[in-house]
Design a protein around this motif. Sequence first.
Motif, PDB file in Angstrom:
ATOM      1  N   GLU A  77       0.809  -1.223  -0.063  1.00 41.31           N
ATOM      2  CA  GLU A  77      -0.086   0.024   0.072  1.00 41.31           C
ATOM      3  C   GLU A  77       1.018   1.331   0.126  1.00 41.31           C
ATOM      4  O   GLU A  77       1.802   1.215   0.800  1.00 41.31           O
ATOM      5  CB  GLU A  77      -0.861  -0.171   1.249  1.00 41.31           C
ATOM      6  N   THR A  78       0.906   2.234  -0.910  1.00 43.93           N
ATOM      7  CA  THR A  78       1.382   3.334  -0.798  1.00 43.93           C
ATOM      8  C   THR A  78       1.135   4.182   0.386  1.00 43.93           C
ATOM      9  O   THR A  78      -0.006   4.022   0.896  1.00 43.93           O
ATOM     10  CB  THR A  78       1.387   4.135  -2.107  1.00 43.93           C
ATOM     11  N   MET A  79       1.599   5.292   0.498  1.00 39.77           N
ATOM     12  CA  MET A  79       1.627   6.240   1.603  1.00 39.77           C
ATOM     13  C   MET A  79      -0.004   6.733   1.348  1.00 39.77           C
ATOM     14  O   MET A  79      -0.340   7.432   2.434  1.00 39.77           O
ATOM     15  CB  MET A  79       2.424   7.467   1.903  1.00 39.77           C
ATOM     16  N   PHE A  80      -0.393   6.912   0.049  1.00 42.32           N
ATOM     17  CA  PHE A  80      -1.896   7.374  -0.027  1.00 42.32           C
ATOM     18  C   PHE A  80      -2.590   6.071   0.257  1.00 42.32           C
ATOM     19  O   PHE A  80      -2.731   5.151  -0.692  1.00 42.32           O
ATOM     20  CB  PHE A  80      -1.785   8.035  -1.514  1.00 42.32           C
ATOM     21  N   LEU A 147      -1.020   5.454 -10.623  1.00 48.16           N
ATOM     22  CA  LEU A 147       0.210   5.786  -9.964  1.00 48.16           C
ATOM     23  C   LEU A 147       1.105   4.692 -10.431  1.00 48.16           C
ATOM     24  O   LEU A 147       2.509   5.242 -10.685  1.00 48.16           O
ATOM     25  CB  LEU A 147       0.061   5.958  -8.560  1.00 48.16           C
TER      26      LEU A 147
END
Lengths: 518, 527
Positions: A77-80, A147
């Motif tokens: 999971e990205t930081m977003f 992304l």
Amino acid sequence: MIGVQEAVLSSTTTLSYRPLLAILCPATAAVLILLSSKRPNLRESWTILAGVLQFSLVASLVPTILDGKVVKCTFFETMFEGVAFGFKVDAFGLVFALTASFLWILVSFYSVGYMRALKEHAQTRYYFCFAIAIFGAVGVALSANLLSMFIFFEVLTVSTYPLVIHEQNEEALRAGHKYFAYLITAGVFLLFAIMLTYHLTGTTDFTNRGIKALAELGPAYKTTLVVLFFCFLLGFMKAAWMPFHSWLPTAMVAPTPVSSLLHAVAVVKAGVFGIVRIVCYIYGVDLMSSLGLGFVLACIAAFTMIVANLLAISQDNLKRRLAYSTINQLSYIILGAALLTSEGIRGAMLHIPFHGFMKITLFLCAGAIMVASGKKNISEMAGIGKRMPVTMLAFTICAFGMCGIPPACGFISKWFLCQGTLQAGEMVFLFVLLLASFLDVIYFFPIILTAFFKKPEGVVEGEGAAAVEVKEAPLFMLVPLTLTAIFSVLFLLDFILGLNIISFYFYRIVEVAVGNVV
Amino acid sequence: MFLGEHFPVLVVVISLFSAFTILLAGWWEKRTCLPISLATISVQLFMALYILREVVSSGEAIHYWLGGWAPPWGIEYVLDAFNAYVLVVVLFVCLLTAVFSKRSVEKELPGKVVQFYVLFQLLVTGLCGILVTGDIFNLYVFLEISSLTTYALIAAARGRALKASYNYVIFGSIGACFYLLGVGFLYAVTGSLNMHDLALLLPPLYENKVVQAAFVFFVVGTSIKMALFPLHIWQPDAYTYAPSAVSVVIAAAMSKVSIYAFIRVFFSVFTTKFLQIYVPIDTALCWVAAVAIIVGSVIAITQTNLKRMLAYSSVSQVGYIVLGVGLYSTQWGLYGALMHILNHAVTKGCLFVVAGAIIYRTGLLDIRDFAGLGKKMPFTCAAFTLAALSMIGVPPSVGFVTKLCLLAASLEAVEYGLVAVVLASTLLNLVYFWRVIERMYFVKPGREGKGAAREERAAREERAAREEKSGRKIMKDEAPVSMLIPALVLGSLCVVLGLLWLAGSATPLLPVVEQAVEGLLSTGVVK
């Protein structure tokens, strides 16, 4: 950290590390190429080995996709929140990945022949960047969301720069500046569009029929959505739609294998791939038509098709003429998607691999002519058909395909595109399609005529015909271009016979993809 | 753990003692200076990491009372996630600078090796002091220690550096005075110097003009120190003419500490409540930052001296951080600012190390003479390329992550102008960094050689001598290992850290910043 296992999650999703392995092939090859820079044979075997491995890995995903499943591979999971970095292979992505990875093998062979025959400098850099570019292209094809896709998109842009300026002379450097001026600016727009999408919806995942949250924003956001769409379009300048096309003809200063795979298949197809992704998987067909964006996009595509073809007629440099032809053909794909009908999208999706195979043949022929005879301009090519019969035969077949005439597969995709216009009830675009095809004929046939029927200057009538000897390019170059030409014909045969095996299951995969989005 | 409790003070004290040890030991034997400095900074870094782990695992700040005197009477050292994080960043950069300095100081400052390391260690002491203290006057003292040592270090290069240093003395002193005035005003009103105490005492006095004036003094003072446009005029000269090792440490570490002081005073002495109601300067700050980003980049484009170009690039990068601070009311604003403290330290550190290595090996200062450098110094140039791509913001580098955060924050604040600025800065960075990369790798050498500098001639003669000695032509002329290590470590960190940031809470990096942001925003008070 990367806890990906081969396991069946549900009836629609399969977890698998194969997309990751497929991506790692060119990445690993790139490192190995750097390490074995002193030993050319070893260096080039890495490229070919990685190509074969990558293609088999991508091909091994075909049965799963044909079952109607999606192959997923999430790293983190990205930081977003709500945006993961990972791969999701669906039918449409697979079409592009199959095309790019298969053609890479052939072009690798061709590169060996081309680079050695011309004794080019900086060959390690060339193979290194080529591998990274393929890494980027296949990454774009397999990405699960905008992304992830953006990251590979930028990798593709940066890695192709050293290939464009390979000659390192004044002209090449200037072309490089132009290349970056267009494509990095495009990247900026794309990034903005992605972040705005995330801001509006909280997700950037490619979803069949479009992101729901985007469609549910309501009429207050209509302007925002239109602006967002144009930002996306500007972000995909790689698709070379007019008036943002001029980087592509300029980039033709690159060595021919680069023009053939990257600027006819990988880079530009990544652009149109992105546009189709936006139309079908972010906005969705319904939202596109309710905003009236489909028509706008179709108009842009139609404009590009006609103008690009008119410009192509005036080019004497063969590669530049082919570049304008590429611009035109890319807009066929955009038009197909913009029609927002099942047949139109089918035609668009099929045109991605088909145009890839045909255009790569044409470029490979151009390179072969240059290596064998040193000629770059069409006006100098009189009689070349007699000296290089195999090359020119392949060229002729695929030129026919470009115009939508059998025996090459261009006929099929154009057929579906025409069906799409009828389905949408847009007779104007049917007319545009046919006109563009007619213009294709106008600039391709002179090449064939010159090559086969015009007598070379300075050869006296009578004695000349006998004196012409056959002098083809090296086998390393000849075989790949013959193969791609044969495949272009086989795709058509396959459609008629319905065998599906020799055509990489393209028809059935596209069938699945079309079913998902319309 | 008994010793661990005292780490907050030890991290400063051992550094101070080490500085004197270096002086004595250097008197006896010059070669001992660097090992002592390296050992000290390594120990400090270990302590900082220990502190960071403690703070993050317990979720609470560490309070250390000097001499057992309770605040607000005694001086208190407070370490929360924010300063522990910056402490680690700064010490890490200082460690690599020390490694880098070995050969560069020998060459650039012959006969001043001992003095250099004494001052360098004092500078590290000052930086650490600023970071650990919870007392605004104590912060001023350390600020002066670090500033005075920097003035001397810059001036050590002689020549034009003297003027640069002099300029910096003037500006730096004005900045420090402003800060001190702010401290005085607050002390006059509240009678306290402890940050935590001030944050408790100030709220009823927020409307007081003296308090508001103090705030302005603080902001302007720290802005000068961190070279925020238009108060940056001392900075380009200082960065350009300082010895290579000094450029690295002031650009990568010292500027970060000044920014730390700015943010600390902003949020921990004056709280968000004060900012929102009484001095709503966040929008103004954003636009100052935006102008800094654009103007810094535009001036950087016009530069031909590599170090000067990097200096102007720093002006624009400070803008990024301040922009993040200005957007503190959004979800991602402060994240972007705090992340960029690490990101910029790594990237700019790498770039200045490379600039130093190039000067050491070839004597080249002018970008126009760089043609063919990629072949001569492949690893150095590779490090430069990685860092430059990160500056441009090519994914998945650290620069890309910062850009994402700032974009998300600007979108949330519905400031499309700021979005445009952040995006435009990508293109401007591309212009001036790609120019260098293009020269290094793609322009054929010998085409544009322009005015050989004195240093270059010297380097060429030296190379000729070496060629004669070894009896063959030197094609590859890579920088010494002690310079390559920092360059490559920092260069690869540009990518690795980018991935770690992106991976979010899967790695220990983001939670640290998360805790720091929470600490700054939630109470606005150092707990």
